[in-house]
Design a protein around this motif. Sequence first.
Motif, PDB file in Angstrom:
ATOM      1  N   ARG A 138       2.769  -0.932 -14.692  1.00 56.66           N
ATOM      2  CA  ARG A 138       1.723   0.122 -14.146  1.00 56.66           C
ATOM      3  C   ARG A 138       2.004   1.411 -14.609  1.00 56.66           C
ATOM      4  O   ARG A 138       1.081   2.326 -15.106  1.00 56.66           O
ATOM      5  N   TYR A 139       3.120   1.778 -14.393  1.00 61.92           N
ATOM      6  CA  TYR A 139       3.781   3.136 -14.496  1.00 61.92           C
ATOM      7  C   TYR A 139       4.562   3.742 -15.658  1.00 61.92           C
ATOM      8  O   TYR A 139       4.565   4.874 -15.646  1.00 61.92           O
ATOM      9  N   LYS A 155       2.372   1.938  -3.227  1.00 61.42           N
ATOM     10  CA  LYS A 155       1.159   2.451  -4.330  1.00 61.42           C
ATOM     11  C   LYS A 155       1.207   3.862  -4.149  1.00 61.42           C
ATOM     12  O   LYS A 155       1.042   4.513  -4.932  1.00 61.42           O
ATOM     13  N   VAL A 156       1.185   4.365  -2.942  1.00 60.56           N
ATOM     14  CA  VAL A 156       0.969   5.678  -2.644  1.00 60.56           C
ATOM     15  C   VAL A 156       2.259   6.326  -2.982  1.00 60.56           C
ATOM     16  O   VAL A 156       1.849   7.562  -3.813  1.00 60.56           O
ATOM     17  N   MET A 197       4.335   5.453  -5.473  1.00 63.26           N
ATOM     18  CA  MET A 197       4.322   5.654  -7.000  1.00 63.26           C
ATOM     19  C   MET A 197       3.254   6.494  -7.605  1.00 63.26           C
ATOM     20  O   MET A 197       3.163   6.973  -8.546  1.00 63.26           O
ATOM     21  N   ASP A 198       1.925   6.428  -6.838  1.00 64.02           N
ATOM     22  CA  ASP A 198       0.951   7.296  -7.535  1.00 64.02           C
ATOM     23  C   ASP A 198       1.229   8.749  -7.246  1.00 64.02           C
ATOM     24  O   ASP A 198       1.000   9.601  -8.198  1.00 64.02           O
ATOM     25  N   LEU A 199       2.117   9.038  -6.153  1.00 62.96           N
ATOM     26  CA  LEU A 199       2.378  10.402  -5.904  1.00 62.96           C
ATOM     27  C   LEU A 199       3.431  10.751  -6.902  1.00 62.96           C
ATOM     28  O   LEU A 199       3.562  11.839  -7.742  1.00 62.96           O
ATOM     29  N   THR A 226       0.770  -1.152  -0.095  1.00 66.43           N
ATOM     30  CA  THR A 226      -0.092  -0.052   0.070  1.00 66.43           C
ATOM     31  C   THR A 226       0.897   1.308   0.088  1.00 66.43           C
ATOM     32  O   THR A 226       0.703   2.238  -0.818  1.00 66.43           O
ATOM     33  N   ALA A 268      -3.655  -2.962  -4.205  1.00 63.98           N
ATOM     34  CA  ALA A 268      -2.440  -2.413  -4.479  1.00 63.98           C
ATOM     35  C   ALA A 268      -1.165  -2.999  -5.057  1.00 63.98           C
ATOM     36  O   ALA A 268      -0.296  -2.448  -5.465  1.00 63.98           O
ATOM     37  N   ALA A 318       3.910   9.677 -10.083  1.00 60.98           N
ATOM     38  CA  ALA A 318       3.219   9.829 -11.262  1.00 60.98           C
ATOM     39  C   ALA A 318       2.585  11.171 -11.584  1.00 60.98           C
ATOM     40  O   ALA A 318       2.540  11.758 -12.328  1.00 60.98           O
ATOM     41  N   SER A 319       1.822  11.472 -10.341  1.00 62.96           N
ATOM     42  CA  SER A 319       0.948  12.640 -10.566  1.00 62.96           C
ATOM     43  C   SER A 319       1.720  13.903 -10.753  1.00 62.96           C
ATOM     44  O   SER A 319       1.664  14.819 -11.154  1.00 62.96           O
TER      45      SER A 319
END
Length: 560
Positions: A223-224, A194-195, A197-199, A191, A544, A201-202
């Motif tokens: 995924r990324y 994921k947090v 990597m999402d951060l 988890t 996740a 990427a954004s």
Amino acid sequence: MTTPKPLLDIENLQVTFSTRRGPVEAVRGISLSLAEGETLGIVGESGSGKSVTGFAMTRLLDASGKISGGRIGFRDRDITKMTSASLREMHGSAMAMIFQNPRGALNPIRAIGQQIADAILAHRKISASEARAESLELLRAVKIRDPEKRMNAYPHELSGGMCQRVMIAMAISSNPALLIADEPTTGLDVTTQKVVMDLLASIAAERGMATILITHDLGLAARYCRRVVVMEQGRLVEEADALTLFRSPQHPYTKRLVAASPTATSRVEDLVTDDEKLLVPAVPVPQPPKPAHGTPPLLEVLDLVKRFDDGTVGVENFSMAIAPGESVGLVGESGSGKSTTSRMICRLLDQTEGTINFNGQSISHIPAREFHRAPQRREIQIVFQDPNDSLNPRFNAFDCIAHPLIRLLGMRNGAALRQRVGECAHRVGLPANLLERFPHQLSGGQKARIGIARAIACRPKLLVLDEPTAALDVSVQAVVLQLLDRLRREDNLAFLFVSHDLNVVRMMCQRTIVLRNGAIVEEGESHQLFDSPKTDYTRELVDAVPHIEMIAAEKMAAGA
């Protein structure tokens, strides 16, 4: 219409390291390019040259390494020919890097707010108060809770995920055009991974940053990243968009990596390997028969509690049972109490309250410091997370395997001991000629085999596996998982499998227990639990995990 020039253009890059045994080629003539705002994945196993490539791009190679050939073009400038002053100016402002171990990369005696301000002041002439204000805004941008309070915190006071966010804040502080992330999620649970990597990427999308993600996790790259290159032994062996690469790999090495990566539908026998398979022949071994109804459990844990001296509750009211030959998984985020629970069951740690019964007898009354004298010690063995730290560097492989036989079974040096050690080495696929080698002379996979051979030497009934493959590459992990599954079937061994890798637990374990903050939130048959989780927390853990085949389907549906 003219094609825009790439932001980064590498041509025939070669990197050599000087060693006592002569020069070693770490990167052997790779060429690749990266457009403005693009995300590129570089994947490969340990020693493939992927991290060295990242360090060469930033000219951060250590003293023994040098760029021995090729060109690295960044915005029409050749990085290989830049002066030290030009490189200092470029680092941070044009190109930044996030390192594999964030806690090790941060200054342990400087507050994180000051460290971010230092990164800002290195490239811009502003006042210290303005730099501090910007540091606070960056902490907000990377979504750190209580940023005002965290400004004065030191790295040791933050979790691994928090430290990685601080590294991201420092890296983006001067709006670089290129961000290189070297294994940014190693050691983080699913988890938190994921947090983070999402951060990343954004932020890259918002700021138009190009990103290079260096990783051995193929699911993460799928995924990324839009495009992925695969490296093996310093060479670039395949390059394609992520969807094509993972759905139909062309190079044998890429095929092996994809096959060895556990997915939501993998079975242990599906983790195809080539050379290693020859060492451990894939002879079908039937599942051990299920215990007859009414058979008492091998391990029974009742209302286990662990409170630490500072009042922190590590484990609360934990109860479980394991039948002979059964494999049970224990999953959860970092800090959920998995390792604390397994250490109490192994009697390496005393519980505060609760009962542990093994083979019909209570062992919870035996203090951890005395348990090595108990007859149950030989029947409960543990395989540790890091094979590097769990082997005695002064023991060769033979001594490591022989040690529990001498200590717990009272065997003496002689033909019987040599035969028993040789038998254990053969069962785990460790060649006899490696028994005289010391840990530093062996690969990660070979050290993992020694750890398993040592654990099975006394013929235990319960094996506790604490993240046994977390430090291994995917193809080595595949071999070790196949080996463990075969040993369980042959010896009717019971497993307590502690891991944050849900795909591995799904394959290896018949039942799974989900822990959060020291308490059980869900348990059940593994496939049913992962396919239809009943709690939001378990669903969050499952969602996740980056699955190659799921991501491919999502990208196909989105037309990516």
